[in-house]
Design a protein around this motif. Structure first.
Motif, PDB file in Angstrom:
ATOM      1  N   LEU A  33      -0.055 -45.468  33.269  1.00  0.00           N
ATOM      2  CA  LEU A  33      -0.025 -46.904  33.029  1.00  0.00           C
ATOM      3  C   LEU A  33      -0.529 -47.216  31.623  1.00  0.00           C
ATOM      4  O   LEU A  33      -1.424 -46.540  31.112  1.00  0.00           O
ATOM      5  N   ALA A  34       0.047 -48.232  31.011  1.00  0.00           N
ATOM      6  CA  ALA A  34      -0.419 -48.671  29.701  1.00  0.00           C
ATOM      7  C   ALA A  34      -0.245 -50.187  29.603  1.00  0.00           C
ATOM      8  O   ALA A  34       0.459 -50.804  30.408  1.00  0.00           O
ATOM      9  N   GLY A  35      -0.899 -50.783  28.606  1.00  0.00           N
ATOM     10  CA  GLY A  35      -0.761 -52.224  28.403  1.00  0.00           C
ATOM     11  C   GLY A  35      -1.623 -53.052  29.340  1.00  0.00           C
ATOM     12  O   GLY A  35      -2.583 -52.570  29.937  1.00  0.00           O
ATOM     13  N   GLU A  36      -1.252 -54.311  29.469  1.00  0.00           N
ATOM     14  CA  GLU A  36      -2.010 -55.258  30.291  1.00  0.00           C
ATOM     15  C   GLU A  36      -1.500 -55.259  31.737  1.00  0.00           C
ATOM     16  O   GLU A  36      -0.333 -54.940  31.973  1.00  0.00           O
ATOM     17  N   PRO A  37      -2.384 -55.592  32.720  1.00  0.00           N
ATOM     18  CA  PRO A  37      -3.766 -56.056  32.551  1.00  0.00           C
ATOM     19  C   PRO A  37      -4.800 -54.935  32.431  1.00  0.00           C
ATOM     20  O   PRO A  37      -5.995 -55.201  32.335  1.00  0.00           O
ATOM     21  N   GLY A  38      -4.318 -53.686  32.413  1.00  0.00           N
ATOM     22  CA  GLY A  38      -5.248 -52.561  32.419  1.00  0.00           C
ATOM     23  C   GLY A  38      -6.176 -52.501  31.233  1.00  0.00           C
ATOM     24  O   GLY A  38      -7.376 -52.224  31.375  1.00  0.00           O
ATOM     25  N   GLU A  39      -5.641 -52.766  30.049  1.00  0.00           N
ATOM     26  CA  GLU A  39      -6.476 -52.657  28.852  1.00  0.00           C
ATOM     27  C   GLU A  39      -7.621 -53.659  28.877  1.00  0.00           C
ATOM     28  O   GLU A  39      -8.769 -53.318  28.561  1.00  0.00           O
ATOM     29  N   SER A  40      -7.335 -54.899  29.257  1.00  0.00           N
ATOM     30  CA  SER A  40      -8.404 -55.905  29.342  1.00  0.00           C
ATOM     31  C   SER A  40      -9.436 -55.530  30.404  1.00  0.00           C
ATOM     32  O   SER A  40     -10.645 -55.732  30.218  1.00  0.00           O
ATOM     33  N   PHE A  41      -8.967 -54.975  31.521  1.00  0.00           N
ATOM     34  CA  PHE A  41      -9.895 -54.550  32.573  1.00  0.00           C
ATOM     35  C   PHE A  41     -10.804 -53.440  32.071  1.00  0.00           C
ATOM     36  O   PHE A  41     -12.028 -53.473  32.299  1.00  0.00           O
ATOM     37  N   ILE A  42     -10.243 -52.455  31.395  1.00  0.00           N
ATOM     38  CA  ILE A  42     -11.032 -51.333  30.874  1.00  0.00           C
ATOM     39  C   ILE A  42     -12.157 -51.851  29.972  1.00  0.00           C
ATOM     40  O   ILE A  42     -13.293 -51.344  30.002  1.00  0.00           O
ATOM     41  N   LYS A  43     -11.864 -52.880  29.183  1.00  0.00           N
ATOM     42  CA  LYS A  43     -12.857 -53.410  28.236  1.00  0.00           C
ATOM     43  C   LYS A  43     -14.048 -54.064  28.930  1.00  0.00           C
ATOM     44  O   LYS A  43     -15.083 -54.289  28.292  1.00  0.00           O
ATOM     45  N   THR A  44     -13.935 -54.370  30.224  1.00  0.00           N
ATOM     46  CA  THR A  44     -15.061 -54.967  30.958  1.00  0.00           C
ATOM     47  C   THR A  44     -15.998 -53.917  31.539  1.00  0.00           C
ATOM     48  O   THR A  44     -17.033 -54.262  32.107  1.00  0.00           O
TER      49      THR A  44
ATOM     50  N   ALA B 113      -2.458 -45.477  22.359  1.00  0.00           N
ATOM     51  CA  ALA B 113      -3.600 -45.456  21.441  1.00  0.00           C
ATOM     52  C   ALA B 113      -4.527 -46.635  21.707  1.00  0.00           C
ATOM     53  O   ALA B 113      -5.756 -46.490  21.731  1.00  0.00           O
ATOM     54  N   SER B 114      -3.964 -47.820  21.920  1.00  0.00           N
ATOM     55  CA  SER B 114      -4.769 -49.012  22.169  1.00  0.00           C
ATOM     56  C   SER B 114      -5.584 -48.875  23.454  1.00  0.00           C
ATOM     57  O   SER B 114      -6.775 -49.227  23.495  1.00  0.00           O
ATOM     58  N   LEU B 115      -4.947 -48.350  24.505  1.00  0.00           N
ATOM     59  CA  LEU B 115      -5.650 -48.167  25.770  1.00  0.00           C
ATOM     60  C   LEU B 115      -6.761 -47.137  25.632  1.00  0.00           C
ATOM     61  O   LEU B 115      -7.874 -47.330  26.147  1.00  0.00           O
ATOM     62  N   LYS B 116      -6.500 -46.046  24.932  1.00  0.00           N
ATOM     63  CA  LYS B 116      -7.522 -45.013  24.768  1.00  0.00           C
ATOM     64  C   LYS B 116      -8.699 -45.519  23.939  1.00  0.00           C
ATOM     65  O   LYS B 116      -9.850 -45.157  24.207  1.00  0.00           O
ATOM     66  N   ARG B 117      -8.433 -46.361  22.949  1.00  0.00           N
ATOM     67  CA  ARG B 117      -9.541 -46.945  22.194  1.00  0.00           C
ATOM     68  C   ARG B 117     -10.430 -47.777  23.104  1.00  0.00           C
ATOM     69  O   ARG B 117     -11.666 -47.749  22.988  1.00  0.00           O
ATOM     70  N   ALA B 118      -9.821 -48.516  24.024  1.00  0.00           N
ATOM     71  CA  ALA B 118     -10.600 -49.300  24.986  1.00  0.00           C
ATOM     72  C   ALA B 118     -11.428 -48.384  25.879  1.00  0.00           C
ATOM     73  O   ALA B 118     -12.593 -48.686  26.182  1.00  0.00           O
TER      74      ALA B 118
END
Length: 277
Positions: free
Chosen positions: A164-175, A201-206
């Protein structure tokens, strides 16, 4: 010794990984040489070569093939083939990484094939863990482990890839505020970590930002020219675990950044954990 009859029964991903490994070591090879390597027929090799050429791994030559070097910055290996490449090294890295886990840790696992080996090794330790992962393969594997709580962050399944990549996963990871993150990278060049996909890359940075400690799991083949987009600098990583195939130049670059580097040997892995290629 295995008979050629048995070897020809290798699944396509394993055959193709054997071909790629042979070409990586030798540079180029004839069809007959590759047939001897996989224990199959020339017609099987031709079909595998056609597939690998179509996917961008190889360039055909008269009577054989050679690797495309360097590969395109956006090149991504097929998941099934990538899991088989340098499998013994990945398994040894995974075994070492699993030793970093403690009971009741919260850990973020990315979707790389080397991290998958760490998950397999961690399962053998039978520790209670809270696991966050964007990998459908890891989630499916871990669902049967009763002492693990599995959290999928959501997102979109990338065509051809089981993650999985992108939203809403990336925002969730940041919490999140996890104890540990284990991640891979498409390439390590000096102290720069890169990926082939902007979304990944964006998801892994999160993931890295959301963990108190991050361990990079990369086999020695990943120390190469950079991928398409920057993931992070090695300064954001607490430890690198790789195998003894790493070059001295790459090792010096990592250590010059004052990061902990652990180098493992695939030959030290128990026979049951080694590649069956």
């Amino acid at each position: 010794m295995e008979s050629s009859t048995k070897r020809v029964e290798l699944v396509p991903a394993k055959r193709r990984a054997l071909i790629l490994e042979h070409l990586r070591v030798n540079g180029a090879a004839s069809i007959q040489e590759l047939a001897d390597t996989i224990g199959g027929s020339q017609s099987t090799v031709r079909r595998d070569l056609e597939h690998l050429v179509e996917k961008g791994y190889l360039e055909r030559t008269h009577g054989g093939a050679h690797l495309l070097q360097p590969m395109r910055a956006t090149f991504e290996r097929e998941t099934s083939v990538n899991a088989q490449l340098q499998h013994a090294e990945k398994a040894a890295i995974g075994q070492e990484a699993a030793l970093r886990l403690s009971a009741r840790d919260s850990v973020i696992f990315d979707s790389s094939s080397t991290v998958m080996e760490a998950v397999r090794a961690a399962a053998e330790r039978d520790l209670p863990l809270t696991v966050v992962t964007n990998s459908l393969e890891i989630a499916d594997f871990a669902a049967d482990i009763k002492s693990w709580r599995i959290i999928l962050p959501g997102g979109t399944v990338r065509p051809g890839y089981r993650h999985l990549a992108g939203e809403p996963g990336e925002s969730f990871i940041k919490t999140l505020h996890a104890d540990l993150c284990m991640t891979g990278a498409s390439a390590v060049t000096g102290t720069l970590l890169t990926e082939t996909s902007l979304e990944v890359a964006s998801l892994k940075r999160a993931m890295i930002s959301s963990a108190r400690k991050t361990i990079l799991l990369v086999d020695s083949s990943k120390f190469t020219a950079p991928g398409f987009c920057t993931l992070s600098d090695i300064s954001e990583i607490d430890e690198v675990i790789t195998d003894e195939g790493i070059s001295q130049d790459a090792l010096l670059s990592l250590r010059s950044a004052e990061r902990k580097v652990t180098v493992v040997s695939a030959s030290a892995l128990p026979a049951s954990g080694r590649s069956q290629l």
